[in-house]
Design a protein around this motif. Structure first.
Motif, PDB file in Angstrom:
ATOM      1  N   GLY A  72       0.841  -1.189   0.000  1.00 22.66           N
ATOM      2  CA  GLY A  72       0.000   0.000   0.000  1.00 22.66           C
ATOM      3  C   GLY A  72       0.879   1.243   0.000  1.00 22.66           C
ATOM      4  N   SER A  73       0.479   2.251  -0.761  1.00 28.26           N
ATOM      5  CA  SER A  73       1.326   3.438  -0.920  1.00 28.26           C
ATOM      6  C   SER A  73       1.544   4.165   0.399  1.00 28.26           C
ATOM      7  CB  SER A  73       0.692   4.391  -1.938  1.00 28.26           C
ATOM      8  OG  SER A  73       0.659   3.801  -3.211  1.00 28.26           O
ATOM      9  N   ILE A  74       0.501   4.268   1.205  1.00 22.98           N
ATOM     10  CA  ILE A  74       0.624   4.982   2.475  1.00 22.98           C
ATOM     11  C   ILE A  74       1.515   4.196   3.435  1.00 22.98           C
ATOM     12  CG2 ILE A  74      -0.664   6.017   4.377  1.00 22.98           C
ATOM     13  CD1 ILE A  74      -1.096   7.282   1.567  1.00 22.98           C
ATOM     14  N   GLU A  75       1.426   2.872   3.367  1.00 21.52           N
ATOM     15  CA  GLU A  75       2.260   2.018   4.220  1.00 21.52           C
ATOM     16  C   GLU A  75       3.754   2.201   3.942  1.00 21.52           C
ATOM     17  OE1 GLU A  75       0.341  -2.142   5.447  1.00 21.52           O
ATOM     18  OE2 GLU A  75       0.389  -1.852   3.276  1.00 21.52           O
ATOM     19  N   MET A  76       4.100   2.565   2.700  1.00 19.63           N
ATOM     20  CA  MET A  76       5.512   2.670   2.319  1.00 19.63           C
ATOM     21  C   MET A  76       6.278   3.640   3.226  1.00 19.63           C
ATOM     22  SD  MET A  76       5.425   2.704  -1.853  1.00 19.63           S
ATOM     23  CE  MET A  76       4.488   1.503  -2.780  1.00 19.63           C
ATOM     24  N   ALA A  77       5.589   4.669   3.698  1.00 17.33           N
ATOM     25  CA  ALA A  77       6.257   5.684   4.534  1.00 17.33           C
ATOM     26  C   ALA A  77       6.789   5.088   5.829  1.00 17.33           C
ATOM     27  CB  ALA A  77       5.296   6.832   4.835  1.00 17.33           C
ATOM     28  N   ASP A  78       6.205   3.966   6.257  1.00 21.38           N
ATOM     29  CA  ASP A  78       6.604   3.358   7.529  1.00 21.38           C
ATOM     30  C   ASP A  78       7.328   2.028   7.360  1.00 21.38           C
ATOM     31  OD1 ASP A  78       5.397   5.391   9.183  1.00 21.38           O
ATOM     32  OD2 ASP A  78       3.456   4.558   8.614  1.00 21.38           O
ATOM     33  N   ARG A  79       7.641   1.665   6.112  1.00 20.34           N
ATOM     34  CA  ARG A  79       8.325   0.395   5.869  1.00 20.34           C
ATOM     35  C   ARG A  79       9.841   0.546   6.033  1.00 20.34           C
ATOM     36  NH1 ARG A  79       5.321  -3.344   2.638  1.00 20.34           N
ATOM     37  NH2 ARG A  79       7.207  -4.640   2.708  1.00 20.34           N
ATOM     38  N   ASP A  80      10.495  -0.585   6.306  1.00 20.96           N
ATOM     39  CA  ASP A  80      11.955  -0.628   6.317  1.00 20.96           C
ATOM     40  C   ASP A  80      12.439  -0.678   4.874  1.00 20.96           C
ATOM     41  OD1 ASP A  80      14.636  -1.061   6.645  1.00 20.96           O
ATOM     42  OD2 ASP A  80      14.444  -2.963   7.727  1.00 20.96           O
ATOM     43  N   ILE A  81      13.112   0.375   4.432  1.00 19.16           N
ATOM     44  CA  ILE A  81      13.504   0.466   3.015  1.00 19.16           C
ATOM     45  C   ILE A  81      15.021   0.395   2.825  1.00 19.16           C
ATOM     46  CG2 ILE A  81      11.416   1.742   2.415  1.00 19.16           C
ATOM     47  CD1 ILE A  81      13.091   4.303   2.412  1.00 19.16           C
ATOM     48  N   ALA A  82      15.726  -0.018   3.865  1.00 16.44           N
ATOM     49  CA  ALA A  82      17.193   0.008   3.818  1.00 16.44           C
ATOM     50  C   ALA A  82      17.769  -0.825   2.680  1.00 16.44           C
ATOM     51  CB  ALA A  82      17.760  -0.454   5.159  1.00 16.44           C
ATOM     52  N   GLU A  83      17.121  -1.939   2.320  1.00 19.97           N
ATOM     53  CA  GLU A  83      17.656  -2.840   1.292  1.00 19.97           C
ATOM     54  C   GLU A  83      17.031  -2.626  -0.071  1.00 19.97           C
ATOM     55  OE1 GLU A  83      20.198  -4.862   2.010  1.00 19.97           O
ATOM     56  OE2 GLU A  83      20.136  -4.039   4.050  1.00 19.97           O
ATOM     57  N   LEU A  84      16.249  -1.557  -0.228  1.00 15.65           N
ATOM     58  CA  LEU A  84      15.514  -1.339  -1.478  1.00 15.65           C
ATOM     59  C   LEU A  84      16.191  -0.289  -2.353  1.00 15.65           C
ATOM     60  CD1 LEU A  84      11.857  -1.313  -0.078  1.00 15.65           C
ATOM     61  CD2 LEU A  84      13.120  -3.238  -1.058  1.00 15.65           C
ATOM     62  N   ASP A  85      15.818  -0.311  -3.636  1.00 15.61           N
ATOM     63  CA  ASP A  85      16.363   0.634  -4.607  1.00 15.61           C
ATOM     64  C   ASP A  85      15.361   1.714  -4.993  1.00 15.61           C
ATOM     65  OD1 ASP A  85      18.900  -0.860  -5.080  1.00 15.61           O
ATOM     66  OD2 ASP A  85      17.526  -2.371  -5.883  1.00 15.61           O
ATOM     67  N   TYR A  86      14.078   1.437  -4.838  1.00 19.95           N
ATOM     68  CA  TYR A  86      13.067   2.412  -5.251  1.00 19.95           C
ATOM     69  C   TYR A  86      11.744   2.138  -4.543  1.00 19.95           C
ATOM     70  CZ  TYR A  86      10.850  -1.236  -8.040  1.00 19.95           C
ATOM     71  OH  TYR A  86      10.212  -2.386  -8.417  1.00 19.95           O
ATOM     72  N   LEU A  87      10.889   3.151  -4.530  1.00 15.89           N
ATOM     73  CA  LEU A  87       9.496   3.039  -4.124  1.00 15.89           C
ATOM     74  C   LEU A  87       8.660   3.586  -5.276  1.00 15.89           C
ATOM     75  CD1 LEU A  87       9.790   4.495  -0.495  1.00 15.89           C
ATOM     76  CD2 LEU A  87       9.816   2.079  -1.158  1.00 15.89           C
ATOM     77  N   PHE A  88       7.477   2.989  -5.483  1.00 14.48           N
ATOM     78  CA  PHE A  88       6.627   3.416  -6.599  1.00 14.48           C
ATOM     79  C   PHE A  88       5.190   3.548  -6.080  1.00 14.48           C
ATOM     80  CE2 PHE A  88       5.789   2.387 -11.405  1.00 14.48           C
ATOM     81  CZ  PHE A  88       5.375   3.701 -11.602  1.00 14.48           C
TER      82      PHE A  88
END
Length: 358
Positions: A72-88
């Motif tokens: 979910g797009s709103i959930e992305m703000a609170d996700r652990d993104i340390a290992e990711l390259d992008y959010l969409f």
């Protein structure tokens, strides 16, 4: 010139062409070394990223494999993104919430796709609404005549019988995704808040009056799906009784009609898009978290991908200089442009709305 000489000349030309192509491919690969990128994607964009044509363009032109997980797009703000390259995610509001909470990780962002929030319903309901003066047809597209009045009517608890549909049980409702987790529900909540604020963009000062109304509206809806893709699938599977009207993205019905042409021919007279006037734009930005993630912006900005996104998936362009012709898609009643738009409330206002709805 002898045949032998001509043959030699042709062979030399072909060899030169092969060498030039090889050099170009080598140069391209040197400029874009092979990478695999990982990120989080709003569910409505997954069919585009799974399209074999998209994969081919990404691989052959950009030497990139795009991996993703649905969120979910709103959930992305609170996700652990340390290992990711992008959010969409699926809106500028979601993007700004991500910037507020995870801004230190972002290297670049750009809106590459657009789709307005619409209501998707059934032919019988649209016919009844047209007779009641709730909906009118303009140039083959259906519009809510007075969105503010219609939503107020729902909030006040009008029954389906009151709008000429006694066969449907209970009160009139528009079902969205969970506004706390999913962007389409969040944007519908923003539109609802604006309409309950006399059709003006709601501010923090007006929230004490508006928040109880928004909360009451969503409480009555009960359980809500976390993804616009899942909601649309349930709309198709469970039918008019369970899902009379849903709030979603314009592109979802365009995509369904294009990807399921035989099925669409059987049901097209019974499913309709209704455009609220005004509506809100769902902007789909790519948020790069490193240099590798920035390559997805390049891929999605490619004219071939933009054309694919419109013709097969119904996304209007997010880039200047590219037009979307409704005749290119397998769906009647699409307006060439979306003219009646109201801005979303600011991210801090939407954050308060989200917190109230948690």
């Amino acid at each position: 010139m002898s045949k032998k000489t001509i043959g030699t000349l042709i062979g030399t030309i072909l060899l030169v062409v092969v060498i030039v192509i090889g050099v170009l491919i080598y140069t391209s690969n040197e400029r874009n070394p092979a990478i695999t990128i990982d990120g989080l994607v709003g569910g409505e964009k997954i069919p585009l990223l799974e399209n074999e044509k998209f994969k081919k363009i990404a691989k052959e032109k950009y030497n990139t494999t795009v991996n993703f997980a649905k969120s979910g797009s709103i959930e992305m703000a609170d996700r652990d993104i340390a290992e990711l390259d992008y959010l969409f995610p699926s809106s500028q509001v979601a993007e700004e919430l991500i910037v507020m909470k995870q801004g230190e990780h972002i290297t670049k962002s750009e809106t590459v796709l657009n789709s307005p929030i619409v209501f998707i319903s059934w032919g019988e309901i649209v016919d009844a609404f047209e007779k009641q003066g709730i909906v009118q047809k303009e140039n083959d597209a259906y519009y809510i005549v007075d969105t503010q009045q219609f939503l107020q009517q729902i909030i006040e608890g009008s029954d389906w019988a009151d709008v000429g549909l006694p066969s449907l049980y209970g009160e009139v409702s528009i079902i969205s995704t969970d506004p706390v987790k999913s962007n389409s529900g969040n944007m519908f909540a923003g539109l609802l808040a604006n309409m309950m604020n006399d059709g003006k963009v709601v501010t923090k000062a007006e929230l004490p009056t508006i928040l109880p109304v928004i909360e009451g509206f969503f409480i009555k809806l009960g359980y809500l799906e976390n993804s616009s893709g899942d909601l649309f699938e349930q709309f198709l599977k469970t039918g008019m009784g369970a899902k009379p009207i849903i709030a979603g993205y314009e592109n979802q019905l365009v995509e369904f009609a294009t990807q399921n042409q035989e099925t669409w021919e059987r049901v097209k007279d019974n499913i309709c898009i209704i455009y609220p006037k005004p509506t809100v734009w769902s902007e789909h930005p790519v948020i790069a978290l490193n240099e590798e993630g920035e390559r997805l912006i390049d891929i999605l900005s490619d004219p071939e991908v933009q054309e694919l996104a419109w013709k097969e998936h119904g996304f209007r362009t997010g880039l200047s200089g590219i037009e979307n012709n409704p005749e290119d898609v397998n769906l009647e009643g699409l307006p060439e442009t979306i003219k009646s738009i109201i801005p979303m409330p600011t991210p801090d206002v939407m954050d308060e709305i989200i917190n109230r709805l948690k």
